[in-house]
Design a protein around this motif. Structure first.
Motif, PDB file in Angstrom:
ATOM      1  N   ALA A  18       0.392 -13.877   2.230  1.00 26.34           N
ATOM      2  CA  ALA A  18       1.060 -12.500   2.336  1.00 26.34           C
ATOM      3  C   ALA A  18       0.478 -11.768   3.151  1.00 26.34           C
ATOM      4  N   ALA A  19       0.249 -12.071   4.110  1.00 32.69           N
ATOM      5  CA  ALA A  19      -0.854 -11.021   5.618  1.00 32.69           C
ATOM      6  C   ALA A  19       0.359  -9.997   5.893  1.00 32.69           C
ATOM      7  N   GLY A  20       1.971 -10.518   5.793  1.00 34.57           N
ATOM      8  CA  GLY A  20       2.692  -9.058   6.503  1.00 34.57           C
ATOM      9  C   GLY A  20       1.857  -7.811   6.356  1.00 34.57           C
ATOM     10  N   LYS A  21       2.575  -7.024   7.308  1.00 38.40           N
ATOM     11  CA  LYS A  21       1.995  -5.608   8.236  1.00 38.40           C
ATOM     12  C   LYS A  21       1.176  -5.207   7.394  1.00 38.40           C
ATOM     13  N   GLY A  22       0.277  -4.534   8.149  1.00 42.20           N
ATOM     14  CA  GLY A  22      -0.754  -3.750   7.588  1.00 42.20           C
ATOM     15  C   GLY A  22      -0.635  -2.769   6.446  1.00 42.20           C
ATOM     16  N   LEU A  23      -1.734  -2.518   5.824  1.00 39.77           N
ATOM     17  CA  LEU A  23      -1.872  -1.367   4.880  1.00 39.77           C
ATOM     18  C   LEU A  23      -1.893   0.092   5.614  1.00 39.77           C
ATOM     19  N   ARG A  24      -1.181   0.745   5.438  1.00 36.66           N
ATOM     20  CA  ARG A  24      -1.558   2.108   6.191  1.00 36.66           C
ATOM     21  C   ARG A  24      -0.786   3.505   5.557  1.00 36.66           C
ATOM     22  N   ALA A  25      -1.621   4.136   5.159  1.00 32.10           N
ATOM     23  CA  ALA A  25      -1.382   5.001   4.375  1.00 32.10           C
ATOM     24  C   ALA A  25      -0.254   6.189   4.597  1.00 32.10           C
ATOM     25  N   GLY A  26       0.498   6.273   3.995  1.00 30.59           N
ATOM     26  CA  GLY A  26       1.587   7.267   3.748  1.00 30.59           C
ATOM     27  C   GLY A  26       2.513   6.176   4.402  1.00 30.59           C
ATOM     28  N   GLN A  27       2.338   4.650   4.181  1.00 33.83           N
ATOM     29  CA  GLN A  27       3.483   3.548   4.703  1.00 33.83           C
ATOM     30  C   GLN A  27       4.134   2.659   3.352  1.00 33.83           C
ATOM     31  N   PRO A  28       5.750   2.938   3.633  1.00 35.47           N
ATOM     32  CA  PRO A  28       5.534   1.937   2.104  1.00 35.47           C
ATOM     33  C   PRO A  28       5.021   0.427   2.064  1.00 35.47           C
ATOM     34  N   LEU A  29       4.504   0.236   0.817  1.00 33.30           N
ATOM     35  CA  LEU A  29       3.817  -1.251   0.801  1.00 33.30           C
ATOM     36  C   LEU A  29       4.474  -2.051   1.353  1.00 33.30           C
ATOM     37  N   PRO A  30       4.218  -3.256   2.344  1.00 33.68           N
ATOM     38  CA  PRO A  30       4.643  -4.294   2.322  1.00 33.68           C
ATOM     39  C   PRO A  30       5.374  -4.902   1.330  1.00 33.68           C
ATOM     40  N   LYS A  31       6.578  -5.597   1.434  1.00 35.33           N
ATOM     41  CA  LYS A  31       7.381  -6.242   0.384  1.00 35.33           C
ATOM     42  C   LYS A  31       6.893  -7.774  -0.886  1.00 35.33           C
ATOM     43  N   GLN A  32       5.490  -8.050  -0.247  1.00 33.69           N
ATOM     44  CA  GLN A  32       4.855  -9.130  -0.864  1.00 33.69           C
ATOM     45  C   GLN A  32       4.412  -8.595  -2.141  1.00 33.69           C
ATOM     46  N   PHE A  33       4.193  -7.093  -1.768  1.00 34.89           N
ATOM     47  CA  PHE A  33       3.671  -5.845  -3.024  1.00 34.89           C
ATOM     48  C   PHE A  33       4.204  -5.379  -3.903  1.00 34.89           C
ATOM     49  N   ALA A  34       5.480  -5.415  -3.438  1.00 32.50           N
ATOM     50  CA  ALA A  34       6.276  -4.325  -4.056  1.00 32.50           C
ATOM     51  C   ALA A  34       6.509  -5.124  -5.424  1.00 32.50           C
ATOM     52  N   ARG A  35       7.483  -4.374  -6.885  1.00 36.26           N
ATOM     53  CA  ARG A  35       7.141  -4.594  -8.016  1.00 36.26           C
ATOM     54  C   ARG A  35       9.187  -5.102  -8.277  1.00 36.26           C
ATOM     55  N   TYR A  36       8.597  -6.521  -8.602  1.00 36.88           N
ATOM     56  CA  TYR A  36       9.493  -7.216  -8.931  1.00 36.88           C
ATOM     57  C   TYR A  36       9.251  -7.552 -10.730  1.00 36.88           C
ATOM     58  N   ARG A  37      10.384  -8.023 -11.362  1.00 39.28           N
ATOM     59  CA  ARG A  37      10.412  -8.206 -13.087  1.00 39.28           C
ATOM     60  C   ARG A  37       8.756  -8.055 -13.586  1.00 39.28           C
ATOM     61  N   GLN A  38       8.787  -6.413 -13.748  1.00 42.35           N
ATOM     62  CA  GLN A  38       8.180  -6.212 -14.523  1.00 42.35           C
ATOM     63  C   GLN A  38       6.353  -6.822 -13.684  1.00 42.35           C
ATOM     64  N   SER A  39       6.682  -6.967 -12.330  1.00 42.64           N
ATOM     65  CA  SER A  39       5.006  -8.013 -11.827  1.00 42.64           C
ATOM     66  C   SER A  39       5.335  -7.237 -10.571  1.00 42.64           C
ATOM     67  N   THR A  40       4.841  -8.235  -9.565  1.00 41.63           N
ATOM     68  CA  THR A  40       5.102  -7.656  -8.365  1.00 41.63           C
ATOM     69  C   THR A  40       5.362  -9.189  -7.652  1.00 41.63           C
ATOM     70  N   VAL A  41       5.885  -8.772  -6.700  1.00 39.49           N
ATOM     71  CA  VAL A  41       6.288 -10.266  -6.022  1.00 39.49           C
ATOM     72  C   VAL A  41       5.381 -11.517  -5.498  1.00 39.49           C
ATOM     73  N   LEU A  42       3.917 -10.578  -4.864  1.00 39.63           N
ATOM     74  CA  LEU A  42       2.950 -11.508  -4.594  1.00 39.63           C
ATOM     75  C   LEU A  42       2.513 -12.539  -6.351  1.00 39.63           C
ATOM     76  N   ARG A  43       2.016 -11.730  -6.918  1.00 40.66           N
ATOM     77  CA  ARG A  43       1.498 -12.091  -8.490  1.00 40.66           C
ATOM     78  C   ARG A  43       3.285 -13.472  -8.585  1.00 40.66           C
ATOM     79  N   GLU A  44       4.065 -13.235  -8.736  1.00 35.42           N
ATOM     80  CA  GLU A  44       4.864 -13.376  -9.278  1.00 35.42           C
ATOM     81  C   GLU A  44       5.077 -15.177  -8.490  1.00 35.42           C
ATOM     82  N   ALA A  45       5.077 -15.101  -7.185  1.00 36.25           N
ATOM     83  CA  ALA A  45       5.153 -16.277  -6.538  1.00 36.25           C
ATOM     84  C   ALA A  45       3.416 -17.301  -7.045  1.00 36.25           C
ATOM     85  N   VAL A  46       2.251 -16.721  -6.746  1.00 36.87           N
ATOM     86  CA  VAL A  46       0.793 -17.332  -7.298  1.00 36.87           C
ATOM     87  C   VAL A  46       1.300 -17.469  -8.493  1.00 36.87           C
TER      88      VAL A  46
END
Ligand code: MG
Length: 386
Positions: A18-46
């Protein structure tokens, strides 16, 4: 974050990249942290990996994202290790494997966080294949015809039958893939871990993949998960008219020969409105928060319930757009009190009076409202995302 060393080694661990794209202020969150089905992509995968019998997961995360990821994975800490990723996907995987080495798992899955769905049947096929070969990967046939190209020119045809689409999770005997990654000295980045394994001379078995494992790639993949901007709820309530009771409607006391009996001040219009607001944001109904069986609400002002419903909506990210309340009774006449009712509703809801409508109707002397036995009310509330 490091999970405690288990007393016996986990049989199946996983590295989730889940390391793709660094976190920088003002940038949208990398897609693995995006909200997805009442959860987030990462949490759903885990969560899906745990559901597929994985015992321990190392999540490889971007620099400086530990606090965010801990929050996204709260409740799963006991079986999750976090480790910062490297400059390439391959380096990130190696770091994840190194973090798992102390736990000495027998087998490991290596998985992309951007593939939130992982059917347990695929994991079963992969681990079954590991009995005979050190590596196994899920693949699907190619259905489109394939060509080779040079820039924007077609060159020749490719043999579709010899091609497969490769998915993750890919499965490995842990010691073998760790050694293969440590020994890798080819190009800076392999396409996937099966290529690293093959370069180390390990056999790679193919098992049937699943379309559900597709990688979330395009903005359209997330569209259905976007928060709706507008939500609507309805409410309906009835209270009995009785001697010796006060009559409250829309938070206004109205002089009348009878009043409404029941829970709280029995303001039937406000009760319908509370249900409409709670309904719009999926928060159940008035009885959930203010059960009639609870003595603390006896005689309570229903305006409290309205303000509570507005707070619940705000906590869900919604504000009142407009409300429309219909009072159904033969008497009293509502017209003379309408302005006062609208003003009081606007005050309770914290909106301008033009967002509020109160109207009344009779039932032509039919039914319980027609006979003056009770008053009914219905309400519709439209809420808008804040
Ligand atoms: Mg009621």
């Amino acid at each position: 974050m490091s999970a405690p060393l288990p007393s016996s080694p986990p049989s199946l661990a996983a590295v989730v990249v889940a390391a793709g794209k660094g976190l920088r202020a003002g940038q949208p969150l990398p897609k693995q942290f995006a909200r997805y089905r009442q959860s987030t992509v990462l949490r759903e995968a885990v969560q899906n990996l745990f559901d597929a019998a994985v015992d321990l997961i190392c999540v490889v995360i971007p620099e400086n994202s530990e606090a965010l990821v801990l929050e996204l994975l709260s409740g799963l800490e006991d079986s999750v290790i976090l480790t910062p990723g490297g400059a390439t996907r391959q380096e990130s995987v190696r770091k994840g494997l190194e973090a798992l080495a102390a736990h000495n798992p027998a087998q490991v899955l290596i998985h992309d966080a951007a593939r939130p769905h992982c059917p347990a049947a695929v994991v079963e096929r992969l681990t079954a294949a590991l009995r005979d070969t050190p590596c196994a990967i899920p693949v699907l046939p190619v259905v489109d015809s394939m060509i080779t190209a040079s820039g924007d020119r077609m060159q020749g045809k490719a043999d579709r039958d010899a091609l497969r689409r490769v998915q993750t999770p890919q499965a490995f005997r842990f010691a073998d893939i760790l050694a293969a990654h440590r020994a890798w000295n080819g190009a800076p980045d392999a396409g996937d871990d099966a290529q690293v394994a093959q370069a180390a001379g390990l056999g790679v078995a193919l098992v049937e993949g699943d379309e559900k494992l597709r990688k979330l790639t395009f903005a359209g993949d997330f569209v259905e998960e976007k928060t709706p901007m507008i939500r609507t709820g309805t409410g309906y309530d009835v209270h009995r008219l009785a001697e010796g009771e006060e009559l409250w409607l829309c938070g206004v006391q109205i002089p009348h020969a009878k009043g409404l009996a029941g829970h709280s001040d029995a303001d039937v219009a406000l009760h319908a409105l509370v249900d409409a607001i709670l309904g719009a944001v999926g928060e159940g109904d008035i009885g959930l928060f203010f059960p009639p069986s609870d003595p603390q609400w006896r005689g309570a002002r229903s305006s409290l319930f309205v303000m509570h419903a507005v707070q619940r909506a705000a906590a869900r990210g919604y504000a009142i757009g407009n409300v429309d309340v219909t009072i159904i009774c033969e008497a009293p006449k509502i017209g003379p009190h309408r302005d006062a009712m609208q003003a009081e509703l606007a005050r309770l809801l914290g909106v301008q009076a033009d967002r509020v409508n109160v109207k009344a109707t009779t039932t032509e002397r039919l039914g319980f409202t027609g006979r003056g036995e009770g008053i009914a009310a219905q309400a519709v509330a439209t809420l808008v995302a804040i």
